[in-house]
Design a protein around this motif. Structure first.
Motif, PDB file in Angstrom:
ATOM      1  N   GLY A  65       0.814  -1.210   0.000  1.00  0.00           N
ATOM      2  CA  GLY A  65       0.000   0.000   0.000  1.00  0.00           C
ATOM      3  C   GLY A  65       0.844   1.255   0.000  1.00  0.00           C
ATOM      4  N   GLU A  66       0.143   2.365   0.138  1.00  0.00           N
ATOM      5  CA  GLU A  66       0.819   3.655   0.093  1.00  0.00           C
ATOM      6  C   GLU A  66       1.690   3.847   1.341  1.00  0.00           C
ATOM      7  OE1 GLU A  66      -0.351   8.236  -1.039  1.00  0.00           O
ATOM      8  OE2 GLU A  66      -1.729   7.068   0.183  1.00  0.00           O
ATOM      9  N   VAL A  67       2.867   4.398   1.125  1.00  0.00           N
ATOM     10  CA  VAL A  67       3.812   4.593   2.229  1.00  0.00           C
ATOM     11  C   VAL A  67       4.033   6.082   2.432  1.00  0.00           C
ATOM     12  CG1 VAL A  67       6.156   4.179   3.046  1.00  0.00           C
ATOM     13  CG2 VAL A  67       4.957   2.412   1.732  1.00  0.00           C
ATOM     14  N   LEU A  68       3.828   6.522   3.674  1.00  0.00           N
ATOM     15  CA  LEU A  68       4.031   7.929   4.022  1.00  0.00           C
ATOM     16  C   LEU A  68       5.437   8.131   4.547  1.00  0.00           C
ATOM     17  CD1 LEU A  68       0.716   8.630   5.973  1.00  0.00           C
ATOM     18  CD2 LEU A  68       1.225   9.186   3.580  1.00  0.00           C
ATOM     19  N   GLN A  69       6.004   9.290   4.186  1.00  0.00           N
ATOM     20  CA  GLN A  69       7.289   9.680   4.777  1.00  0.00           C
ATOM     21  C   GLN A  69       7.022  10.807   5.770  1.00  0.00           C
ATOM     22  OE1 GLN A  69      10.307  10.461   1.744  1.00  0.00           O
ATOM     23  NE2 GLN A  69       9.023   9.237   0.363  1.00  0.00           N
ATOM     24  N   ILE A  70       7.418  10.583   6.979  1.00  0.00           N
ATOM     25  CA  ILE A  70       7.173  11.573   8.035  1.00  0.00           C
ATOM     26  C   ILE A  70       8.505  12.033   8.593  1.00  0.00           C
ATOM     27  CG2 ILE A  70       6.099  11.950  10.292  1.00  0.00           C
ATOM     28  CD1 ILE A  70       4.382   9.351   9.232  1.00  0.00           C
ATOM     29  N   GLU A  71       8.695  13.324   8.529  1.00  0.00           N
ATOM     30  CA  GLU A  71       9.958  13.890   9.000  1.00  0.00           C
ATOM     31  C   GLU A  71       9.793  14.387  10.439  1.00  0.00           C
ATOM     32  OE1 GLU A  71      13.004  16.869   6.917  1.00  0.00           O
ATOM     33  OE2 GLU A  71      11.214  17.868   7.707  1.00  0.00           O
ATOM     34  N   VAL A 124      20.447  14.028  19.521  1.00  0.00           N
ATOM     35  CA  VAL A 124      21.646  14.030  18.699  1.00  0.00           C
ATOM     36  C   VAL A 124      21.341  14.173  17.214  1.00  0.00           C
ATOM     37  CG1 VAL A 124      21.673  11.525  18.479  1.00  0.00           C
ATOM     38  CG2 VAL A 124      23.805  12.798  18.265  1.00  0.00           C
ATOM     39  N   TRP A 125      20.139  13.804  16.787  1.00  0.00           N
ATOM     40  CA  TRP A 125      19.879  13.738  15.355  1.00  0.00           C
ATOM     41  C   TRP A 125      19.438  15.081  14.788  1.00  0.00           C
ATOM     42  CZ3 TRP A 125      22.292   9.730  14.090  1.00  0.00           C
ATOM     43  CH2 TRP A 125      22.291   8.610  14.902  1.00  0.00           C
ATOM     44  N   GLY A 126      19.855  15.336  13.561  1.00  0.00           N
ATOM     45  CA  GLY A 126      19.404  16.535  12.868  1.00  0.00           C
ATOM     46  C   GLY A 126      17.966  16.375  12.423  1.00  0.00           C
ATOM     47  N   ARG A 127      17.622  15.165  11.987  1.00  0.00           N
ATOM     48  CA  ARG A 127      16.236  14.835  11.678  1.00  0.00           C
ATOM     49  C   ARG A 127      16.130  13.328  11.531  1.00  0.00           C
ATOM     50  NH1 ARG A 127      14.779  14.728   5.757  1.00  0.00           N
ATOM     51  NH2 ARG A 127      16.749  14.602   4.647  1.00  0.00           N
ATOM     52  N   ILE A 128      14.923  12.842  11.647  1.00  0.00           N
ATOM     53  CA  ILE A 128      14.648  11.415  11.461  1.00  0.00           C
ATOM     54  C   ILE A 128      13.473  11.312  10.499  1.00  0.00           C
ATOM     55  CG2 ILE A 128      14.021   9.239  12.578  1.00  0.00           C
ATOM     56  CD1 ILE A 128      15.032  10.430  15.223  1.00  0.00           C
ATOM     57  N   VAL A 129      13.606  10.451   9.495  1.00  0.00           N
ATOM     58  CA  VAL A 129      12.508  10.252   8.543  1.00  0.00           C
ATOM     59  C   VAL A 129      11.953   8.848   8.736  1.00  0.00           C
ATOM     60  CG1 VAL A 129      11.840  10.144   6.112  1.00  0.00           C
ATOM     61  CG2 VAL A 129      13.488  11.878   6.884  1.00  0.00           C
ATOM     62  N   TYR A 130      10.664   8.797   9.020  1.00  0.00           N
ATOM     63  CA  TYR A 130       9.961   7.520   9.179  1.00  0.00           C
ATOM     64  C   TYR A 130       9.266   7.167   7.864  1.00  0.00           C
ATOM     65  CZ  TYR A 130      10.294   7.425  14.320  1.00  0.00           C
ATOM     66  OH  TYR A 130      10.736   7.356  15.612  1.00  0.00           O
ATOM     67  N   TRP A 131       9.297   5.918   7.536  1.00  0.00           N
ATOM     68  CA  TRP A 131       8.528   5.395   6.409  1.00  0.00           C
ATOM     69  C   TRP A 131       7.458   4.496   7.020  1.00  0.00           C
ATOM     70  CZ3 TRP A 131      10.354   5.886   1.039  1.00  0.00           C
ATOM     71  CH2 TRP A 131      11.471   6.719   0.935  1.00  0.00           C
ATOM     72  N   VAL A 132       6.203   4.904   6.856  1.00  0.00           N
ATOM     73  CA  VAL A 132       5.104   4.208   7.531  1.00  0.00           C
ATOM     74  C   VAL A 132       4.003   3.903   6.518  1.00  0.00           C
ATOM     75  CG1 VAL A 132       3.392   4.330   9.383  1.00  0.00           C
ATOM     76  CG2 VAL A 132       5.606   5.471   9.658  1.00  0.00           C
ATOM     77  N   ASP A 183      -2.098   2.496   5.467  1.00  0.00           N
ATOM     78  CA  ASP A 183      -3.314   1.775   5.831  1.00  0.00           C
ATOM     79  C   ASP A 183      -3.298   1.232   7.262  1.00  0.00           C
ATOM     80  OD1 ASP A 183      -4.291   2.345   3.402  1.00  0.00           O
ATOM     81  OD2 ASP A 183      -3.863   0.375   2.512  1.00  0.00           O
ATOM     82  N   ASP A 184      -2.174   0.698   7.676  1.00  0.00           N
ATOM     83  CA  ASP A 184      -2.158   0.037   8.990  1.00  0.00           C
ATOM     84  C   ASP A 184      -1.099   0.612   9.934  1.00  0.00           C
ATOM     85  OD1 ASP A 184       0.028  -0.821   7.619  1.00  0.00           O
ATOM     86  OD2 ASP A 184      -0.418  -2.963   7.748  1.00  0.00           O
ATOM     87  N   ASN A 185      -0.522   1.755   9.559  1.00  0.00           N
ATOM     88  CA  ASN A 185       0.505   2.406  10.396  1.00  0.00           C
ATOM     89  C   ASN A 185       1.686   1.484  10.691  1.00  0.00           C
ATOM     90  OD1 ASN A 185      -0.929   4.944  10.879  1.00  0.00           O
ATOM     91  ND2 ASN A 185      -2.373   3.644  11.983  1.00  0.00           N
ATOM     92  N   MET A 186       1.971   0.588   9.751  1.00  0.00           N
ATOM     93  CA  MET A 186       3.082  -0.346   9.963  1.00  0.00           C
ATOM     94  C   MET A 186       4.402   0.367   9.630  1.00  0.00           C
ATOM     95  SD  MET A 186       3.611  -3.408  10.980  1.00  0.00           S
ATOM     96  CE  MET A 186       2.001  -4.169  10.783  1.00  0.00           C
ATOM     97  N   PRO A 187       5.316   0.468  10.582  1.00  0.00           N
ATOM     98  CA  PRO A 187       6.600   1.106  10.262  1.00  0.00           C
ATOM     99  C   PRO A 187       7.423   0.211   9.345  1.00  0.00           C
ATOM    100  CG  PRO A 187       6.666   0.161  12.469  1.00  0.00           C
ATOM    101  CD  PRO A 187       5.257  -0.023  11.964  1.00  0.00           C
ATOM    102  N   LEU A 188       8.047   0.829   8.358  1.00  0.00           N
ATOM    103  CA  LEU A 188       8.892   0.072   7.430  1.00  0.00           C
ATOM    104  C   LEU A 188      10.362   0.368   7.665  1.00  0.00           C
ATOM    105  CD1 LEU A 188       6.801   0.552   4.171  1.00  0.00           C
ATOM    106  CD2 LEU A 188       6.695  -1.315   5.843  1.00  0.00           C
ATOM    107  N   LYS A 189      10.677   1.640   7.884  1.00  0.00           N
ATOM    108  CA  LYS A 189      12.065   1.976   8.201  1.00  0.00           C
ATOM    109  C   LYS A 189      12.156   3.377   8.787  1.00  0.00           C
ATOM    110  CE  LYS A 189      13.509   3.566   3.615  1.00  0.00           C
ATOM    111  NZ  LYS A 189      14.509   3.439   2.557  1.00  0.00           N
TER     112      LYS A 189
END
Lengths: 379, 276
Positions: free
Chosen positions: B174-180, B190-198, B201-207
C-alpha cells in the motif's frame, strides 16, 4: 574445609529446595581465569618472580523461596611459579584474614604450587515487603569513587590493585528498607574478631532534583565516622563527590574528600578524573607506614592525589584502558595500560602492565613494575 | 424472493417511512440535501487525516504499547565477527524503562534503569550501581549500532521533535508515508532529523532514517518479519545499519512480549536493579 563443605551442602540443598517449591531458577555460573604476572617482590629481598594465578569461581545465585534468595560464590585457586618461594609470599600467607569468618582452606602447599579454596560471597537475603535482610559475606558498595572511596569503609580497595573488580567481601548483617524507587535506608552490622571494633553504621540514600546522594554515620574499627556522597551532572558531564569526617579512638580527627568528573564521547572514549584528599595521610615520606600499605590495612599513605582513567573501544572486541595515579605530595606516580580482546562471547584475553615511578622512599617508588597476561572464560 | 427484490423492498420501505407525509418530489429534494450534508460532513473527516505526530504516536504504540514486558535477542554482526545478547525489557512509557542482560554469561546481570531523564547501570562484576552522565547516552550500547538512548528511549520522538508528512509513494502493501521528525530547538537530542517510512493503511513502520545535524544519512533502521507477537501484528525483526560501516548490522528480534499490562512499580527501582 568443614565450613566450605557446609556451604557446598547448603548450595545443593538450596538447589533442591528451589526445584521443589518452584520459587524460581537457581543459576549456576562463574568463571575460570588464568593470570600470569611477572614482577619483583617489594617485601623482603628484592627478587624477580613469575606467578600464575588460576581461579575457578563457582556461583549459585537465585531464589530459594519467593521471599528468600541465596548468593554463593566459591573460589578454587591454584598458584604456580617461583613467587611461592619468595619471602614476600611467606609473609602474605601469614597475614590474618581481612574478614570476620575465615572461610578459607589450603589444599596444596608445595614449593612451586599452592592450592586454596575460599568463600568469595556467601549470603542469604530474606525480603519482607520493602525490606531486605542480607546475612553473610557480601559486598556493600557505598560511595561513588572509582580510584578512592572514603565512604566505602566496609570494602576498601586500593587504586593500584591488579584485580580491581575483585573486592574482598564483608561478613555482615545488612538491612535495607526501600522507601521509594530511588531511596532507601540501610543499617549494617559487621562483627570483627575483636567485638569492640565491630562496624555499625546507618546510611540514607536518596535522589532529589537529579542528584543521587547518601548520608552515612557509624563506627568503623572503633573510629566514629560521618560522611556523604553525591552523583549528578553538570551539562553533559557526570560529577561525583564524597566527604567523610573521622574521629579516631586516639588522635586528632581528620577528613577525606573526593571529587570526580566523568565524560563520555560518542566514539566510546570515556574519561574520568578524581582528586582525593586524605587527612589521615602524612606529608612526610619518612613517616610512611609501608607495612600497613602492603598488608592492605590502609590504601594510601599521603594526603593529596590525582587519578585519571581513559577507556576506549577500538572495536567492540578490542578495548583499551589507561589509569594514572599521582601522589601530589611526594610526586610518585603510577600508570597502568591494558589491552583486552574478546576471543568469543564468553572468552576474554588481556595484556597489561603496571609502571611505578618515584624516588626512593616515596609511595609508588616502593612498588615494582608488573607485566601481566590474563585469559578469562565465563560460563 | 430473489435478493434483488428483497433489496428493493427494503429500500422502498425505508423511503416510505422517511417521506410518508411528503410528495415524491420533496423526498428527492430532501434526499439531495442529505446527500450534500453528508458530503460536507465526510469531507472534513478525510481532510483531518492523522498528522505526522499522530501517525508516529500510533507507530510507537504499536512497537512499545503503553507498557511492554518483552524478551529480545540482539545480534551484532560485523564482517569479521558476530555476537548475540539476550535481553529482558520492561517499559512503562514514556517515563520508565528497565533492561536486563540475560546472556551471554560474561554480560549476564548487567542492568539499566531509567526514570525520567536519569539513568543508572548496575555492573555485577564490581557489584555497583553507577549513575550515567548524559554524555554516555550517545555511546554504543554493548558494541551494537544502537545507543544507550535508543535502548532506554530517554529522548521521545513525540515530545522532543516536531513532525510533518513530507511525502507519499506507492510501496509494498500500500501507500507509504514519509514523516519527518525535526528536533525542537530546546531538545537535547543528537539527530538533525529522522525520517519515518510508515504504511498508511495500517501504520506499519517500514524503516527509519537517521540524519546528522549536517544532513548526512548516518544509519537506517528497517522493520520486517511482520507477525503476531503479544497479541498484535507487528514487525518482530529490527535491523540497524550504520551507513559509514558497510557490513555492520545490529538485529533485534522480539521473541515474546506482553503489551499494555500493568508493570509492577518494584521493577523500576534501584533495589531491583541491584538484584540481577
Amino acid at each position: 574445609v568443614k565450613a566450605l563443605c557446609a556451604w557446598l551442602a547448603l548450595a545443593l540443598s538450596c538447589t533442591w529446595a528451589s526445584s521443589q517449591d518452584g520459587a524460581g531458577e537457581l543459576k549456576l555460573s562463574g568463571y575460570a581465569k588464568s593470570l600470569l604476572t611477572d614482577s619483583r617482590t617489594v617485601v623482603g629481598p628484592d627478587e624477580p618472580y613469575e606467578l600464575d594465578l588460576n581461579r575457578l569461581r563457582l556461583e549459585v545465585k537465585g531464589p530459594l523461596a519467593p521471599w528468600l534468595a541465596v548468593d554463593l560464590q566459591v573460589d578454587n585457586e591454584l598458584l604456580l611459579g617461583d613467587y611461592l618461594g619468595t619471602q614476600q609470599f611467606q609473609v602474605q600467607k601469614a597475614l590474618p584474614p581481612q574478614t570476620y569468618w575465615n572461610a578459607h582452606a589450603n589444599w596444596l602447599d608445595a614449593p612451586r604450587a599452592y592450592g586454596e579454596v575460599l568463600l568469595y560471597r556467601g549470603s542469604l537475603t530474606a525480603s519482607f515487603e520493602d525490606t531486605d535482610f542480607h546475612v553473610g559475606r557480601q559486598r556493600i558498595a557505598w560511595g561513588t569513587g572509582r580510584f578512592w572511596s572514603p565512604m566505602d569503609l566496609l570494602n576498601p580497595f586500593s587504586p593500584v590493585a591488579l584485580e580491581r573488580a575483585e573486592r574482598v567481601g564483608v561478613d555482615a548483617l545488612l538491612i535495607e528498607h526501600k522507601v521509594n524507587a530511588l531511596s532507601r535506608l540501610a543499617f549494617v552490622y559487621a562483627p570483627q574478631r575483636d567485638t569492640v571494633d565491630s562496624d555499625v553504621a546507618v546510611m540514607w540514600h536518596d535522589n532529589r532534583h537529579g542528584i543521587d546522594y547518601s548520608v552515612m554515620g557509624g563506627r568503623f574499627a572503633g573510629d566514629r565516622v560521618i560522611g556523604a556522597d553525591l552523583a549528578s551532572q553538570v551539562g553533559e558531564a557526570g560529577i561525583r563527590a564524597e566527604v567523610t569526617q573521622t574521629w579516631p579512638d586516639a588522635g586528632a580527627s581528620f577528613a577525606r574528600v573526593l571529587l570526580g568528573l566523568d565524560y563520555a564521547f560518542a566514539n566510546t572514549l570515556t574519561l574520568s578524573v578524581e582528586a582525593f584528599y586524605d587527612g589521615s595521610g602524612t606529608l612526610e615520606p619518612a613517616q610512611y607506614n609501608f607495612a600497613a600499605l602492603f598488608s592492605g590495612r590502609v590504601q594510601n599513605l599521603a594526603q593529596h592525589y590525582l587519578g585519571a582513567s581513559a577507556y576506549y573501544e577500538i572495536t567492540p572486541l578490542w578495548k583499551t584502558r589507561h589509569d594514572v595515579v599521582l601522589n601530589l605530595d611526594d610526586h610518585s606516580r603510577y600508570y597502568s595500560p591494558s589491552l583486552s580482546y574478546s576471543i568469543s562471547s564468553n572468552l576474554d584475553a588481556t595484556l597489561g602492565a603496571q609502571f611505578f615511578g618515584g624516588a626512593e622512599g616515596t609511595e609508588f617508588g616502593a612498588f615494582r613494575r608488573v607485566l601481566y597476561a590474563q585469559v578469562q572464560w565465563f560460563f | 424472493m430473489d435478493p434483488l427484490s428483497l433489496l428493493r423492498s427494503r429500500r422502498d420501505g425505508c423511503a416510505e417511512a422517511a417521506v410518508s407525509s411528503t410528495t415524491r418530489g420533496r423526498a428527492i429534494l430532501v434526499g439531495l440535501f442529505l446527500a450534500l450534508l453528508s458530503a460536507f460532513i465526510v469531507s472534513p473527516v478525510r481532510a483531518v487525516e492523522p498528522d505526522g505526530r499522530e501517525i508516529l504516536d500510533r507507530v510507537e504504540k504499536l512497537l512499545w504499547g503503553n507498557t511492554v514486558q518483552g524478551d529480545y535477542e540482539m545480534t551484532i554482526t560485523t564482517p569479521r565477527w558476530q555476537r548475540t545478547l539476550g535481553l529482558k525489557v520492561w517499559m512503562d512509557r514514556p517515563k520508565r524503562s528497565f533492561v536486563r542482560i540475560i546472556s551471554p554469561a560474561k554480560e549476564a546481570g548487567i542492568g539499566s534503569l531509567r526514570i525520567g531523564a536519569e539513568m543508572w547501570n548496575y555492573l555485577p562484576n564490581v557489584e555497583r550501581t553507577i549513575k550515567i552522565p548524559p554524555s554516555m547516552m550517545l555511546q554504543p550500547w554493548m558494541g551494537s549500532d544502537f545507543t544507550n538512548d535508543d535502548l532506554v528511549k530517554e529522548s521521545s520522538i513525540l515530545d522532543d521533535y516536531t513532525h510533518k508528512v513530507i511525502g507519499a509513494a506507492p510501496g509494498e502493501g500500500g501507500e507509504v508515508l514519509q514523516i519527518e521528525a525535526v528536533p525542537k530547538p530546546e531538545a537535547a537530542v543528537v539527530w538533525g532529523r529522522i525520517v519515518y517510512w510508515v504504511r498508511r493503511d495500517d501504520n506499519m513502520p517500514l524503516k527509519q532514517e537517521f540524519f546528522s545535524e549536517r544532513g548526512e544519512l548516518v544509519r537506517v533502521l528497517s522493520y520486517s518479519d511482520v507477525r503476531m507477537v503479544g497479541g498484535r501484528r507487528m514487525p518482530a525483526r529490527w535491523e540497524m545499519r550504520p551507513t559509514a560501516k558497510p557490513g555492520n548490522l545490529t538485529t533485534v528480534v522480539l521473541k515474546d512480549a506482553v503489551f499494555n499490562q500493568p508493570v509492577a512499580d518494584d521493577v523500576f527501582t534501584q533495589r531491583n536493579l541491584q538484584k540481577p
